[in-house]
Design a protein around this motif. Structure first.
Motif, PDB file in Angstrom:
ATOM      1  N   LEU A  30       0.830  -1.198   0.000  1.00 49.53           N
ATOM      2  CA  LEU A  30       0.000   0.000   0.000  1.00 49.53           C
ATOM      3  C   LEU A  30       0.870   1.255   0.000  1.00 49.53           C
ATOM      4  O   LEU A  30       0.506   2.271  -0.614  1.00 49.53           O
ATOM      5  CB  LEU A  30      -0.939  -0.013   1.208  1.00 49.53           C
ATOM      6  N   ARG A  31       2.021   1.187   0.647  1.00 48.20           N
ATOM      7  CA  ARG A  31       2.939   2.344   0.639  1.00 48.20           C
ATOM      8  C   ARG A  31       3.437   2.649  -0.768  1.00 48.20           C
ATOM      9  O   ARG A  31       3.589   3.804  -1.142  1.00 48.20           O
ATOM     10  CB  ARG A  31       4.118   2.089   1.559  1.00 48.20           C
ATOM     11  N   TRP A  32       3.719   1.591  -1.556  1.00 48.85           N
ATOM     12  CA  TRP A  32       4.146   1.800  -2.934  1.00 48.85           C
ATOM     13  C   TRP A  32       3.037   2.440  -3.752  1.00 48.85           C
ATOM     14  O   TRP A  32       3.290   3.331  -4.573  1.00 48.85           O
ATOM     15  CB  TRP A  32       4.569   0.480  -3.575  1.00 48.85           C
ATOM     16  N   ILE A  87       0.648   4.388  -2.651  1.00 49.71           N
ATOM     17  CA  ILE A  87       0.535   5.786  -2.242  1.00 49.71           C
ATOM     18  C   ILE A  87       1.680   6.609  -2.824  1.00 49.71           C
ATOM     19  O   ILE A  87       1.478   7.740  -3.277  1.00 49.71           O
ATOM     20  CB  ILE A  87       0.487   5.892  -0.706  1.00 49.71           C
ATOM     21  N   ALA A  88       2.873   6.031  -2.844  1.00 52.87           N
ATOM     22  CA  ALA A  88       4.027   6.747  -3.408  1.00 52.87           C
ATOM     23  C   ALA A  88       3.815   7.028  -4.901  1.00 52.87           C
ATOM     24  O   ALA A  88       4.073   8.144  -5.366  1.00 52.87           O
ATOM     25  CB  ALA A  88       5.299   5.935  -3.201  1.00 52.87           C
ATOM     26  N   ALA A 106      -0.219   2.864  -9.814  1.00 54.09           N
ATOM     27  CA  ALA A 106      -0.799   2.986  -8.480  1.00 54.09           C
ATOM     28  C   ALA A 106      -2.122   2.238  -8.396  1.00 54.09           C
ATOM     29  O   ALA A 106      -2.407   1.566  -7.400  1.00 54.09           O
ATOM     30  CB  ALA A 106      -0.996   4.451  -8.124  1.00 54.09           C
ATOM     31  N   PHE A 166      -3.151  -5.063  -3.648  1.00 51.83           N
ATOM     32  CA  PHE A 166      -3.210  -4.981  -2.192  1.00 51.83           C
ATOM     33  C   PHE A 166      -4.573  -5.432  -1.674  1.00 51.83           C
ATOM     34  O   PHE A 166      -4.654  -6.186  -0.704  1.00 51.83           O
ATOM     35  CB  PHE A 166      -2.929  -3.554  -1.730  1.00 51.83           C
TER      36      PHE A 166
END
Length: 56
Positions: free
Chosen positions: A2-4, A6-7, A31, A38
């Protein structure tokens, strides 16, 4: 994961603000794919992660 997602979403917003339309579309697409992956993995872990008796 999820961080990827968002990035890549933040990078797509920055690219859109700076006028890089093609790059913005590509980053937003990546994204979106990462968010779907995810969500699928999250649902699978919710379904199969709770099998078996609780540990004592």
């Amino acid at each position: 994961m999820l961080r990827w997602a968002i990035a890549f979403f933040v990078l797509a917003i920055i690219a859109g603000l700076l006028g890089f339309g093609g790059l913005q579309g590509d980053l937003a697409y990546i994204a979106k794919i990462l968010v779907f992956v995810f969500l699928i993995l999250f649902i699978v872990s919710l379904i199969f992660g709770r099998s078996g008796p609780p540990a004592v």
